[in-house]
Design a protein around this motif. Structure first.
Motif, PDB file in Angstrom:
ATOM      1  N   GLY A 246       0.772  -1.238   0.000  1.00 35.23           N
ATOM      2  CA  GLY A 246       0.000   0.000   0.000  1.00 35.23           C
ATOM      3  C   GLY A 246       0.800   1.283   0.000  1.00 35.23           C
ATOM      4  N   SER A 247       2.008   1.284  -0.591  1.00 34.29           N
ATOM      5  CA  SER A 247       2.795   2.516  -0.668  1.00 34.29           C
ATOM      6  C   SER A 247       3.188   2.784  -2.120  1.00 34.29           C
ATOM      7  N   VAL A 248       3.516   4.052  -2.409  1.00 34.91           N
ATOM      8  CA  VAL A 248       3.943   4.418  -3.755  1.00 34.91           C
ATOM      9  C   VAL A 248       5.229   3.675  -4.125  1.00 34.91           C
ATOM     10  N   ALA A 249       6.180   3.603  -3.185  1.00 31.09           N
ATOM     11  CA  ALA A 249       7.447   2.928  -3.445  1.00 31.09           C
ATOM     12  C   ALA A 249       7.235   1.465  -3.812  1.00 31.09           C
ATOM     13  N   ALA A 250       6.283   0.810  -3.159  1.00 35.84           N
ATOM     14  CA  ALA A 250       6.015  -0.603  -3.458  1.00 35.84           C
ATOM     15  C   ALA A 250       5.518  -0.767  -4.883  1.00 35.84           C
ATOM     16  N   PHE A 251       4.680   0.144  -5.355  1.00 35.86           N
ATOM     17  CA  PHE A 251       4.182   0.065  -6.722  1.00 35.86           C
ATOM     18  C   PHE A 251       5.308   0.320  -7.734  1.00 35.86           C
ATOM     19  N   VAL A 252       6.199   1.260  -7.432  1.00 35.38           N
ATOM     20  CA  VAL A 252       7.329   1.535  -8.330  1.00 35.38           C
ATOM     21  C   VAL A 252       8.244   0.313  -8.410  1.00 35.38           C
ATOM     22  N   LEU A 253       8.501  -0.332  -7.256  1.00 33.62           N
ATOM     23  CA  LEU A 253       9.342  -1.530  -7.242  1.00 33.62           C
ATOM     24  C   LEU A 253       8.697  -2.665  -8.027  1.00 33.62           C
ATOM     25  N   ALA A 254       7.378  -2.831  -7.867  1.00 29.66           N
ATOM     26  CA  ALA A 254       6.679  -3.894  -8.585  1.00 29.66           C
ATOM     27  C   ALA A 254       6.737  -3.678 -10.092  1.00 29.66           C
ATOM     28  N   TRP A 255       6.534  -2.453 -10.496  1.00 24.19           N
ATOM     29  CA  TRP A 255       6.565  -2.085 -11.916  1.00 24.19           C
ATOM     30  C   TRP A 255       7.964  -2.329 -12.501  1.00 24.19           C
ATOM     31  N   GLY A 256       8.995  -1.894 -11.794  1.00 24.58           N
ATOM     32  CA  GLY A 256      10.358  -2.057 -12.271  1.00 24.58           C
ATOM     33  C   GLY A 256      10.842  -3.499 -12.230  1.00 24.58           C
ATOM     34  N   ALA A 257      10.451  -4.255 -11.196  1.00 23.77           N
ATOM     35  CA  ALA A 257      10.892  -5.648 -11.086  1.00 23.77           C
ATOM     36  C   ALA A 257      10.340  -6.486 -12.230  1.00 23.77           C
ATOM     37  N   SER A 258       9.089  -6.254 -12.600  1.00 24.64           N
ATOM     38  CA  SER A 258       8.503  -7.014 -13.711  1.00 24.64           C
ATOM     39  C   SER A 258       9.182  -6.646 -15.031  1.00 24.64           C
ATOM     40  N   ALA A 259       9.582  -5.374 -15.200  1.00 22.72           N
ATOM     41  CA  ALA A 259      10.330  -4.976 -16.402  1.00 22.72           C
ATOM     42  C   ALA A 259      11.692  -5.661 -16.439  1.00 22.72           C
ATOM     43  N   THR A 260      12.313  -5.843 -15.281  1.00 19.41           N
ATOM     44  CA  THR A 260      13.618  -6.506 -15.218  1.00 19.41           C
ATOM     45  C   THR A 260      13.513  -7.962 -15.646  1.00 19.41           C
ATOM     46  N   VAL A 261      12.392  -8.604 -15.292  1.00 20.87           N
ATOM     47  CA  VAL A 261      12.156  -9.980 -15.760  1.00 20.87           C
ATOM     48  C   VAL A 261      12.124 -10.009 -17.289  1.00 20.87           C
ATOM     49  N   ALA A 262      11.391  -9.053 -17.883  1.00 17.10           N
ATOM     50  CA  ALA A 262      11.314  -8.982 -19.351  1.00 17.10           C
ATOM     51  C   ALA A 262      12.667  -8.651 -19.970  1.00 17.10           C
ATOM     52  N   ALA A 263      13.464  -7.820 -19.286  1.00 16.24           N
ATOM     53  CA  ALA A 263      14.803  -7.492 -19.789  1.00 16.24           C
ATOM     54  C   ALA A 263      15.684  -8.736 -19.849  1.00 16.24           C
ATOM     55  N   GLY A 264      15.584  -9.583 -18.822  1.00 16.88           N
ATOM     56  CA  GLY A 264      16.328 -10.846 -18.832  1.00 16.88           C
ATOM     57  C   GLY A 264      15.868 -11.751 -19.961  1.00 16.88           C
ATOM     58  N   TYR A 265      14.558 -11.764 -20.206  1.00 20.58           N
ATOM     59  CA  TYR A 265      14.022 -12.576 -21.306  1.00 20.58           C
ATOM     60  C   TYR A 265      14.516 -12.054 -22.659  1.00 20.58           C
ATOM     61  N   GLY A 266      14.730 -10.743 -22.773  1.00 24.65           N
ATOM     62  CA  GLY A 266      15.264 -10.177 -24.011  1.00 24.65           C
ATOM     63  C   GLY A 266      16.640 -10.730 -24.352  1.00 24.65           C
ATOM     64  N   CYS A 267      17.459 -10.956 -23.335  1.00 27.11           N
ATOM     65  CA  CYS A 267      18.782 -11.563 -23.571  1.00 27.11           C
ATOM     66  C   CYS A 267      18.628 -12.971 -24.143  1.00 27.11           C
ATOM     67  N   VAL A 268      17.645 -13.714 -23.624  1.00 27.54           N
ATOM     68  CA  VAL A 268      17.402 -15.068 -24.123  1.00 27.54           C
ATOM     69  C   VAL A 268      16.887 -15.019 -25.559  1.00 27.54           C
ATOM     70  N   GLN A 269      15.956 -14.095 -25.840  1.00 29.51           N
ATOM     71  CA  GLN A 269      15.377 -13.986 -27.179  1.00 29.51           C
ATOM     72  C   GLN A 269      16.431 -13.677 -28.237  1.00 29.51           C
ATOM     73  N   SER A 270      17.315 -12.761 -27.921  1.00 25.63           N
ATOM     74  CA  SER A 270      18.288 -12.288 -28.914  1.00 25.63           C
ATOM     75  C   SER A 270      19.548 -13.131 -28.959  1.00 25.63           C
ATOM     76  N   GLY A 271      19.852 -13.802 -27.848  1.00 26.56           N
ATOM     77  CA  GLY A 271      21.113 -14.525 -27.762  1.00 26.56           C
ATOM     78  C   GLY A 271      22.305 -13.585 -27.712  1.00 26.56           C
ATOM     79  N   ILE A 272      22.061 -12.341 -27.292  1.00 24.40           N
ATOM     80  CA  ILE A 272      23.110 -11.321 -27.252  1.00 24.40           C
ATOM     81  C   ILE A 272      23.273 -10.836 -25.813  1.00 24.40           C
ATOM     82  N   ARG A 273      24.493 -10.683 -25.397  1.00 25.48           N
ATOM     83  CA  ARG A 273      24.774 -10.145 -24.061  1.00 25.48           C
ATOM     84  C   ARG A 273      25.107  -8.655 -24.181  1.00 25.48           C
ATOM     85  N   PRO A 274      24.451  -7.803 -23.386  1.00 22.12           N
ATOM     86  CA  PRO A 274      24.788  -6.371 -23.425  1.00 22.12           C
ATOM     87  C   PRO A 274      26.266  -6.152 -23.107  1.00 22.12           C
TER      88      PRO A 274
END
Length: 429
Positions: free
Chosen positions: A178-206
């Motif tokens: 129930g805090s603003v910070a918790a919502f920001v963390l949830a939003w960013g953490a789910s994006a980080t999951v997708a960012a990791g999946y992008g590495c798998v999709q492309s087979g490229i390491r940043p």
């Protein structure tokens, strides 16, 4: 003669089908992105109320500034110079581009974290949480740009779907906190999951170690696009902060609530270069005389669509609006008309912006964006001083329409220059 005619028509039909396919995946990806952003906004608005939603909105617009820094330095040059089949050159460029995005996220994330810890109060924790999540957020966006540059919109769409799926349990947990910070963390953490999946999709390491080399090689475009992008998102941020000071944080929440109602079109505008810049670059290489028409259809279609959507919003019953936005609905619904006109003006202008990007006319596009940003801040804050949130919305709308006219004037001049002496900033292989 018949055989010749059939041979000429076949490639044209094939190219047209390929273009429709790429644009369709672009629309699908933007739809997925829109649904995620819209859902997050509604969930936070209903869970926290108008004032806390205003704090979340301040973190959101700050993320927009950082995102545009990353795009200007890392992925805008990629889409201009490396739009094409995913060969060796594309893979090397993507590794360096995504590494640059990751570096930008780490550096500016540390700044946001320090600022949040120093601010404290209600606003500080939100900015501290944003700082922690910025590397993952920027890397996810960089993968989307990379996939569209290669014409692989399907992969970008799947990446956004993964983000949306990961967002569901994250938002449920945030609602319990129930805090603003918790919502920001949830939003960013789910994006980080997708960012990791992008590495798998492309087979490229940043390739973080090669970020400096990328910045040096792309400096002729990157630094101009950086200033251009930051002036765009920075204008939104200055307007949000200014409205908060002049009228109050609740007014920031009202403006953000109205923007949420226009969510599908705003999300398209924010991520426009994912699809349109690579496509405009392809049109420029294959049929330069069609670029102006392509940009006009693109901008005109978005403007018409946003006006139709705004008209539909005016017909929403009050009870349904309250069900969607809660307490934010009453103040946000008063801004539907000016916000719709502003989005229509921006949509028209992005058609010309795509053409200037494809032409590599960074000086002209920078000039346009600086003019539009100054007008946007002046109109938004002047309107806020005169008539609160409603006045700010009308002032911003007038500024956006004026800026759109300047974009088109500059595109016309750039097309004339290109016809006389073809530029070399669009990659041909």
């Amino acid at each position: 003669m018949t055989t010749e005619g059939e041979t000429t028509r076949a490639p044209a039909g094939s190219a047209r089908r390929a273009l429709v396919g790429r644009l369709s995946w672009g629309l699908a990806d933007q739809a997925a992105s829109s649904v995620s952003n819209f859902a997050v906004g509604l969930y936070v608005a209903r869970s926290l109320g108008v004032t806390a939603f205003g704090v979340f909105s301040l973190a959101w617009v700050t993320y927009g500034v950082v995102l545009n820094v990353s795009r200007g330095l890392a992925t805008d040059p990629l889409t201009v110079r490396f739009s094409g089949p995913p060969g060796t050159a594309w893979r090397a460029a993507v590794g360096r581009s995504t590494g640059t995005a990751l570096c930008v996220g780490a550096v500016l994330g540390a700044v946001s974290l320090a600022a949040g810890l120093g601010l404290g109060g209600h606003v500080g924790p939100a900015f501290a949480a944003l700082g922690v999540m910025l590397p993952g957020l920027l890397l996810q966006d960089a993968w989307r740009y990379s996939f569209f540059a290669a014409g692989s919109g399907r992969k970008a769409f799947l990446n956004d779907v993964v983000w949306g799926v990961a967002l569901i349990p994250a938002m449920v947990v945030a609602a319990r906190v129930g805090s603003v910070a918790a919502f920001v963390l949830a939003w960013g953490a789910s994006a980080t999951v997708a960012a990791g999946y992008g590495c798998v999709q492309s087979g490229i390491r940043p390739r973080v170690a090669e970020a400096r080399g990328w910045l040096r090689e792309q400096r002729d475009l990157g630094y101009r696009y950086l200033v251009e992008n930051v002036s765009l998102s920075g204008a939104s941020q200055l307007r949000a902060y200014g409205v908060g000071v002049i009228v109050g944080v609740s007014a920031v929440g009202a403006v953000r609530g109205a923007e949420l109602l226009m969510g599908p079109f705003l999300a398209v505008l924010m991520g426009l270069s994912l699809v349109t810049v690579p496509e405009a670059a392809r049109v420029l290489r294959k049929a330069p005389h069609r670029l102006a028409r392509f940009c006009l259809l693109l901008g005109g279609g978005q403007a018409a669509g946003s006006l139709l959507w705004g008209a539909a919003l005016l017909l929403i019953p009050g009870r349904l609006g309250e069900l969607a936005l809660g307490d934010v609905w009453h103040s946000a619904s008063q801004l539907i008309v000016p916000i719709s006109l502003g989005v229509a003006g921006a949509g028209l202008g992005t058609g010309a912006a795509a053409g200037l990007r494809a032409l590599g006319a960074a000086r002209r596009s920078l000039r346009c964006q600086l003019f539009a940003s100054v007008c946007y801040v002046g109109g938004g804050l002047g309107g806020a001083a005169a008539a609160g949130a409603v006045g700010s919305a009308w002032g911003a709308a007038a500024a956006t329409v004026s800026g759109s006219a300047v974009w088109w004037l500059q595109l016309r001049s750039a097309l004339r220059e290109h016809a006389q002496e073809p530029i070399r900033e669009v990659r041909t292989s």
